[in-house]
Design an enzyme around this catalytic site. Structure first.
Site, PDB file in Angstrom:
ATOM      1  N   CYS A   1       0.806  -1.232   0.000  1.00  0.00           N
ATOM      2  CA  CYS A   1       0.000   0.000   0.000  1.00  0.00           C
ATOM      3  C   CYS A   1       0.830   1.269   0.000  1.00  0.00           C
ATOM      4  CB  CYS A   1      -0.927   0.021   1.207  1.00  0.00           C
ATOM      5  SG  CYS A   1      -2.220  -1.168   1.014  1.00  0.00           S
TER       6      CYS A   1
HETATM    7  N1  CO8 Z   1     -20.545 -10.253   5.079  1.00  0.00           N
HETATM    8  C1  CO8 Z   1     -21.168 -10.497   6.251  1.00  0.00           C
HETATM    9  N2  CO8 Z   1     -20.520 -10.646   7.414  1.00  0.00           N
HETATM   10  C2  CO8 Z   1     -19.185 -10.550   7.395  1.00  0.00           C
HETATM   11  C3  CO8 Z   1     -18.470 -10.305   6.218  1.00  0.00           C
HETATM   12  C4  CO8 Z   1     -19.202 -10.170   5.020  1.00  0.00           C
HETATM   13  N3  CO8 Z   1     -18.601  -9.945   3.854  1.00  0.00           N
HETATM   14  N4  CO8 Z   1     -17.168 -10.249   6.513  1.00  0.00           N
HETATM   15  C5  CO8 Z   1     -17.058 -10.452   7.815  1.00  0.00           C
HETATM   16  N5  CO8 Z   1     -18.277 -10.645   8.360  1.00  0.00           N
HETATM   17  C6  CO8 Z   1     -18.605 -10.924   9.756  1.00  0.00           C
HETATM   18  C7  CO8 Z   1     -17.416 -11.537  10.480  1.00  0.00           C
HETATM   19  O1  CO8 Z   1     -17.335 -12.931  10.281  1.00  0.00           O
HETATM   20  C8  CO8 Z   1     -17.729 -11.167  11.901  1.00  0.00           C
HETATM   21  O2  CO8 Z   1     -18.675 -12.056  12.438  1.00  0.00           O
HETATM   22  P1  CO8 Z   1     -18.569 -12.526  13.968  1.00  0.00           P
HETATM   23  O3  CO8 Z   1     -18.712 -11.258  14.750  1.00  0.00           O
HETATM   24  O4  CO8 Z   1     -19.684 -13.479  14.086  1.00  0.00           O
HETATM   25  O5  CO8 Z   1     -17.195 -13.130  14.113  1.00  0.00           O
HETATM   26  C9  CO8 Z   1     -18.389  -9.800  11.775  1.00  0.00           C
HETATM   27  O6  CO8 Z   1     -18.887  -9.734  10.436  1.00  0.00           O
HETATM   28  C10 CO8 Z   1     -17.428  -8.678  12.001  1.00  0.00           C
HETATM   29  O7  CO8 Z   1     -16.234  -8.942  11.231  1.00  0.00           O
HETATM   30  P2  CO8 Z   1     -14.939  -8.126  11.349  1.00  0.00           P
HETATM   31  O8  CO8 Z   1     -14.619  -7.919  12.790  1.00  0.00           O
HETATM   32  O9  CO8 Z   1     -13.867  -8.707  10.479  1.00  0.00           O
HETATM   33  O10 CO8 Z   1     -15.464  -6.793  10.656  1.00  0.00           O
HETATM   34  P3  CO8 Z   1     -14.903  -5.345  10.740  1.00  0.00           P
HETATM   35  O11 CO8 Z   1     -15.983  -4.454  11.195  1.00  0.00           O
HETATM   36  O12 CO8 Z   1     -13.591  -5.294  11.419  1.00  0.00           O
HETATM   37  O13 CO8 Z   1     -14.645  -5.012   9.201  1.00  0.00           O
HETATM   38  C11 CO8 Z   1     -12.790  -4.916   7.703  1.00  0.00           C
HETATM   39  C12 CO8 Z   1     -13.759  -5.798   8.425  1.00  0.00           C
HETATM   40  C13 CO8 Z   1     -13.573  -4.018   6.759  1.00  0.00           C
HETATM   41  C14 CO8 Z   1     -11.807  -5.738   6.896  1.00  0.00           C
HETATM   42  C15 CO8 Z   1     -12.030  -4.068   8.741  1.00  0.00           C
HETATM   43  O14 CO8 Z   1     -11.483  -4.872   9.748  1.00  0.00           O
HETATM   44  C16 CO8 Z   1     -10.936  -3.241   8.143  1.00  0.00           C
HETATM   45  O15 CO8 Z   1     -11.125  -2.479   7.239  1.00  0.00           O
HETATM   46  N6  CO8 Z   1      -9.778  -3.324   8.651  1.00  0.00           N
HETATM   47  C17 CO8 Z   1      -8.691  -2.502   8.116  1.00  0.00           C
HETATM   48  C18 CO8 Z   1      -7.758  -3.326   7.421  1.00  0.00           C
HETATM   49  C19 CO8 Z   1      -7.571  -2.932   6.012  1.00  0.00           C
HETATM   50  O16 CO8 Z   1      -8.217  -2.131   5.429  1.00  0.00           O
HETATM   51  N7  CO8 Z   1      -6.623  -3.578   5.443  1.00  0.00           N
HETATM   52  C20 CO8 Z   1      -6.347  -3.410   4.102  1.00  0.00           C
HETATM   53  C21 CO8 Z   1      -4.940  -3.524   3.978  1.00  0.00           C
HETATM   54  S1  CO8 Z   1      -4.671  -3.841   2.367  1.00  0.00           S
HETATM   55  C22 CO8 Z   1      -3.118  -3.393   2.035  1.00  0.00           C
HETATM   56  O17 CO8 Z   1      -2.375  -2.994   2.849  1.00  0.00           O
HETATM   57  C23 CO8 Z   1      -2.718  -3.586   0.615  1.00  0.00           C
HETATM   58  C24 CO8 Z   1      -2.127  -4.895   0.400  1.00  0.00           C
HETATM   59  C25 CO8 Z   1      -1.687  -4.999  -1.023  1.00  0.00           C
HETATM   60  C26 CO8 Z   1      -2.827  -5.150  -2.018  1.00  0.00           C
HETATM   61  C27 CO8 Z   1      -3.386  -6.498  -2.094  1.00  0.00           C
HETATM   62  C28 CO8 Z   1      -4.265  -6.666  -3.310  1.00  0.00           C
HETATM   63  C29 CO8 Z   1      -4.939  -8.020  -3.419  1.00  0.00           C
END
Ligand code: CO8
Length: 381
Positions: A164
């Site tokens: 990133c």
């Molecule tokens: N639909 C429904 N429910 C879901 C989904 C979905 N798609 N996904 C997760 N859930 C569920 C989970 O299973 C969880 O359920 P439970 O509570 O029963 O365990 C619940 O929803 C909550 O899940 P999370 O705690 O994971 O959800 P968050 O509110 O934390 O949101 C995010 C998830 C959006 C991923 C969030 O954690 C986030 O944005 N974190 C920041 C990290 C980020 O953005 N990283 C990106 C880095 S990418 C990067 O650096 C580039 C790399 C190089 C590029 C790669 C290209 C391929």
């Protein structure tokens, strides 16, 4: 550490920016439909093993969750064909002959032409081309050298990967090259072709990424002629090793007989951990960088931040400003573009910079895998 030195005799300015996106959009609803169809198929076929606790069921996704958790509504993809086919779930990107332009060079060229036009220069005016992004489609010859040739530039080119922070770290290199006198005009190109690495079967990450290309021209200040010029007052880079965001597929994978669908081979992360660890790091990094220029967050007119997740951006700007930032101050492009790895902050810069007045300060900042954080403090001329 910061390279800033206001007494330095050579200034480096961003004099042109270019943004190119593919024609194909992919909505949350489309992605969820294919993942949920796959989940039904898999869970039915493996019902007995799931019942016996031998196999984990595939979890279903939800478009409302995606928008709320990330701010993403759609993304662009370089090739849509294949992604929504439940029996494939990965793009079909045709192999090109060695005498054809590679996919990433083509993406990069589209953005590069726009950046050169904005700067009012030709490819032949450049001394160097840096291609920097999260993945390159081959190891060599460098995509940058292919692009250099397509642009008619006689200098040199190289590729660099910093996930990133690839774009900001490459701008940092360009700034150093200009100030040291080893180049006068450098093109930094970010052809972010992320879709081949997305696990479209994984609900935690299937929605995160989109494809796009960005480019910036960085020139010696006394040469720049364009309408919108931004002096780079300083750059700052920071890395801290973390396994919380990984992508393991690489050239050694074939020797390990890795299945291309192995979730461990594709992009995966501990999203919550990333969120918790990166937000404070990014806010502290930016504050420190501004302090090095005797500035505070209140002096900054515009924040062009990395676009990974809307909640992350809101938290970071709130930590910086002590209040929520409005959309004008810290533009969000996630809704249309999703996370485009290193290109995100440059998309925001490209779309939202022309209204700044001479003397206004801005910050470009990336944060992500590595961990890596890269920032530039700039001032409109
Ligand atoms: N639909 C429904 N429910 C879901 C989904 C979905 N798609 N996904 C997760 N859930 C569920 C989970 O299973 C969880 O359920 P439970 O509570 O029963 O365990 C619940 O929803 C909550 O899940 P999370 O705690 O994971 O959800 P968050 O509110 O934390 O949101 C995010 C998830 C959006 C991923 C969030 O954690 C986030 O944005 N974190 C920041 C990290 C980020 O953005 N990283 C990106 C880095 S990418 C990067 O650096 C580039 C790399 C190089 C590029 C790669 C290209 C391929």
């Amino acid at each position: 550490m910061s390279q800033h030195n206001t007494e330095h005799p050579i200034s480096a300015v961003i004099s042109g920016v270019g943004l190119w996106n593919p024609e194909n959009t992919l909505t949350n609803v489309e992605l969820v439909q294919v993942l949920n169809a796959y989940a039904d198929q898999f869970n039915e076929t493996h019902a007995a093993d799931i019942e016996a606790g031998k196999v984990e069921p595939v979890a279903k996704s939800d478009p409302d969750f995606i928008e709320k958790a990330s701010g993403i509504r759609q993304r662009y993809v370089y090739r849509k064909d294949g992604i929504l086919d439940v029996d494939r779930m990965r793009p079909r990107i045709p192999k090109r002959r060695d005498d054809e332009l590679s996919h990433q060079a083509e993406m990069g060229l589209n953005a590069a032409r726009k950046a050169l036009a904005a700067a009012g220069i030709e490819g032949s005016d450049l001394d160097a081309v840096i291609v920097s992004c999260s993945y390159t489609e081959r190891a060599y010859p460098a995509i940058a050298i292919e692009l250099q040739s397509a642009l008619g530039c006689e200098g040199f080119g190289f590729d660099m990967l910093v996930a990133c922070s690839a774009a900001t770290f490459a701008q940092h290199r360009a700034y150093d090259m200009i100030r040291s006198g080893s180049a006068q005009r450098v093109l930094v190109v970010n052809p972010e072709l992320t879709s081949p690495q997305v696990n479209y079967r994984d609900r935690d990450s299937h929605f995160i990424f989109g494809d796009v290309a960005t480019a910036v021209v960085i020139e010696r200040g006394d040469l720049a002629q364009s309408a919108h010029q931004y002096e780079i007052l300083g750059t700052r880079a920071k890395t801290v090793f973390s396994n919380a965001i990984r992508s393991n597929f690489g050239y050694v994978s074939r020797t390990q007989d890795v299945d291309p669908f192995d979730p461990d081979a594709l992009f995966h992360q501990e999203g919550r951990t990333v969120f918790k660890e990166v937000c404070p790091m990014a806010a502290a990094h930016i504050t420190g960088h501004l302090e090095a220029h005797d500035l505070t967050p209140a002096d900054v007119t515009r924040w062009w931040l990395h676009q990974a997740n809307i909640n992350m951006n809101q938290l970071i700007t709130k930590k910086l400003l002590g209040r929520p930032a409005d959309g004008d101050e810290a533009p969000i492009v996630l809704d249309r573009y999703a996370n485009t790895a290193s290109a995100g902050s440059i998309i925001a810069f490209s779309l939202y910079h022309e209204d700044l007045q001479s003397g206004d300060y801005g910050v470009i900042c990336s944060f992500g895998a590595g961990y890596s954080i890269g920032s530039l403090v700039i001032r409109k001329r």
